[in-house]
Every structure is written in structure tokens, then in C-alpha cells.
Design an enzyme around this catalytic site. Structure first.
Site, mmCIF file in Angstrom:
data_model
loop_
_atom_site.group_PDB
_atom_site.id
_atom_site.type_symbol
_atom_site.label_atom_id
_atom_site.label_comp_id
_atom_site.label_asym_id
_atom_site.label_seq_id
_atom_site.Cartn_x
_atom_site.Cartn_y
_atom_site.Cartn_z
ATOM 1 N N LEU A 94 0.820 -1.206 0.000
ATOM 2 C CA LEU A 94 0.000 0.000 0.000
ATOM 3 C C LEU A 94 0.858 1.261 0.000
ATOM 4 O O LEU A 94 0.519 2.270 -0.642
ATOM 5 C CB LEU A 94 -0.906 -0.011 1.233
ATOM 6 N N GLN A 251 2.239 -5.246 -9.078
ATOM 7 C CA GLN A 251 2.388 -5.337 -7.629
ATOM 8 C C GLN A 251 1.208 -6.042 -6.977
ATOM 9 O O GLN A 251 1.358 -6.758 -5.986
ATOM 10 C CB GLN A 251 2.536 -3.924 -7.048
#
Length: 315
Positions: A94, A251
Site C-alpha cells: 500500500l 504489484q
């Protein structure tokens, strides 16, 4: 030697984070106001008042950590002005989105909307209780890859986070992870334990999430970064919108190559790391990955003076 700014990922949240920064800085306060308006619900109330169970929900956790991290970054920028000159930025999972906003690639509003969507999609991708993540401690990367190769199949078990030497996280279906933990103990792991997360991040179960996020990319304005960002998927600095978008897409379902990222920064002359945002996880990982690394943290108002002194030491 130069320094890098590191932005934390999910798990670093706590009720009341960044409260002192908001009380001190009008800019930090405005970030939370802008985030509330962009999301259409009072994220700031969840951050500052809780309850903790609400803040732990992935769809709230992700924008909450992003805004708290950016509040710390903006206070740092206010204090240092043009003297703020990191060689690179990096963020863990994140945190890569926080790094993108800090480097001017995305506006805060697009960033919080994107991670709110990310959190909701990740939670919905796998039925609750069916997916999980597990930490395997004390094994090499090759040993963990062997375990995943032995277990993975119709039931998913993939390496998800290469955090530091001997600290690797796997992700997938609960039953597959339980078999992986048993194998890890047989191979001499110091510990093998399920993590308190709500979804199996960074494995192929998240591929549909990546596709939906890429669709959302097209509705947002992207700019070239002020500072290059070392991406999780490739563990190398990227400085163009196209490469950052592709790395961000990958990702979602690829492992976070954090140890490699830290080692690569070391080869580029970086030996000092300031963790910007709640918690101290990344500072600890940096020291485990790079011998001689110096670290500091800027999570709230009490950290400001020490952070400024830390950065000025190396000038």
C-alpha cells in the site's frame, strides 16, 4: 551518502495516528478534509475516533494509512522546503501508493479513491475465511520457493513478501498455507504462523483486482514523478508514468521484493532511511537488510525535530 523516504503499508494503522500533525499543520488538516470529500464518507472520524474494528477493515485501512503518511510528508516538506531532496522514494505494498502521491504522480484525491477501491476489491476477491497469509521465519528465499512449489496447485500458495533475510510471507488458500507451515517447520523454520489479515494479498488470487485497478487508472491524471520510486514488483527505481503504472499493476498479484529493494538502494549509495507515516516496521526491515543503515521515523508531531536533525546530519 544519500537518503530515501519509506512509506509504510497495511498493519501500521492505529486509532489516533497523525492527530498531532493535524493539530499542528493546516496543510495536514486539509489533507484529511480533502480525503473525506473525495471518498464521500468521514475517513478522518474513523482515523481519529475509531473504533479499531472499523479502522482494521481493509477498505478503510488503506486510505487511512495513505492520508496519515501524506500528512507526515507534507509537514516534512513544510519544515524543509527546497532542502527536502531524497534520492528515492519507496513504499511497502500500500505504501507504494503513498510514495506516488508524495512524488506528485497522483493527486491525493485520486490516491485515496484508488486505494479505497483496492481495499474493497481485495476483500471481495476471495470469500472471507478462505484466503490468508502466513509468515515463515528463519528460512531462505530458496527454501520458501521450494515449499511453495511443493504445495501450490489448484489451491494457491505463493511467496508474497520478501521482507528481510529470514522474514518471508506466503499467501493463498488457508488449507494450502497450513501445509506450507508444516513443511516450513520440518525444514527448520524458527516460526510459521498465520497473520491477522483479511485477504491473501500479492498472489494470483488478486489478478482480477489488478485488472479492475488498471481500468481505474485511465480515469485519473498521472504526472511524471518528482523523485524516482523503487517499485515493489521490480525492486528498481522507476521514473516514468508508463513504468510506474505497469509496476503498480503487477504489484497487486506479485511478491513485494522489499529486501531486494533495500539492497538495490544500498548499491545506489543510499544508507539513510526516513520512514514517513505510522509505525516503525520499515525502519526495522532496513536495518536487517542493509548493515550500517541509519533510520529515523516521522509518524507524528513528536518525531519532527528528530527527523529534521536526522536529515540535516547527512547534508
Amino acid at each position: 551518502m544519500s537518503y530515501a523516504l519509506l512509506f509504510p503499508g497495511q498493519g501500521s494503522q492505529e486509532v489516533g495516528m497523525a492527530r498531532g500533525l493535524v493539530e499542528r499543520s493546516r496543510t495536514a488538516r486539509s489533507l484529511f478534509q480533502r480525503a473525506d470529500e473525495a471518498l464521500g464518507f468521514p475517513l478522518s472520524r474513523i482515523v481519529f475516533e475509531g473504533p479499531e474494528e472499523e479502522l482494521r477493515k481493509t477498505e478503510f485501512t488503506q486510505p487511512a494509512i495513505l492520508v496519515a503518511s501524506l500528512a507526515a510528508f507534507e509537514v516534512l516538506r513544510e519544515e524543509m522546503g527546497s532542502d527536502l531532496a531524497p534520492a528515492f522514494l519507496a513504499g511497502h505494498s500500500l505504501g507504494e501508493y503513498s510514495a506516488l502521491v508524495a512524488s506528485g504522480v497522483l493527486a491525493l484525491e485520486d490516491g485515496v479513491r484508488l486505494v479505497h477501491l483496492r481495499g474493497r476489491l481485495m476483500q471481495e476477491a476471495v470469500p472471507l475465511g478462505e484466503g490468508a497469509m502466513a509468515a515463515l521465519l528463519g528460512l531462505t528465499a530458496d527454501q520458501v520457493r521450494q515449499i511453495c512449489a511443493a504445495v501450490d496447485g489448484e489451491r494457491v500458495c505463493e511467496a508474497a513478501n520478501f521482507n528481510s533475510p529470514g522474514q518471508i510471507v506466503v499467501s493463498g488458500h488457508v488449507d494450502a498455507l497450513e501445509r506450507a507451515m508444516s513443511l516450513a517447520k520440518e525444514m527448520g523454520a524458527k516460526r510459521a504462523l498465520l497473520l491477522n489479515v483479511s485477504a491473501p494479498f500479492h498472489c494470483r488470487l488478486m489478478a482480477p483486482v489488478a485488472d479492475r485497478l488498471r481500468e481505474a487508472f485511465s480515469s485519473m491524471t498521472w504526472c511524471e514523478p518528482t523523485w524516482p520510486i523503487v517499485t515493489n514488483a521490480w525492486a528498481t527505481p522507476q521514473g516514468t508514468v508508463d513504468s510506474l503504472q505497469r509496476a503498480l499493476y503487477e504489484q497487486t498479484f506479485s511478491p513485494v521484493r522489499w529486501e531486494e529493494s533495500m539492497l538495490h538502494l544500498g548499491t545506489l549509495g543510499v544508507d539513510r532511511f526516513l520512514e514517513v507515516g505510522p509505525g516503525r516496521v520499515l525502519s526495522g526491515l532496513a536495518k536487517k537488510c542493509l548493515k550500517g543503515a541509519s533510520t529515523a521515523n516521522l509518524g507524528d508531531v513528536g518525531d519532527i525535530e528528530g527527523s529534521l536533525a536526522f536529515l540535516k546530519e547527512g547534508q
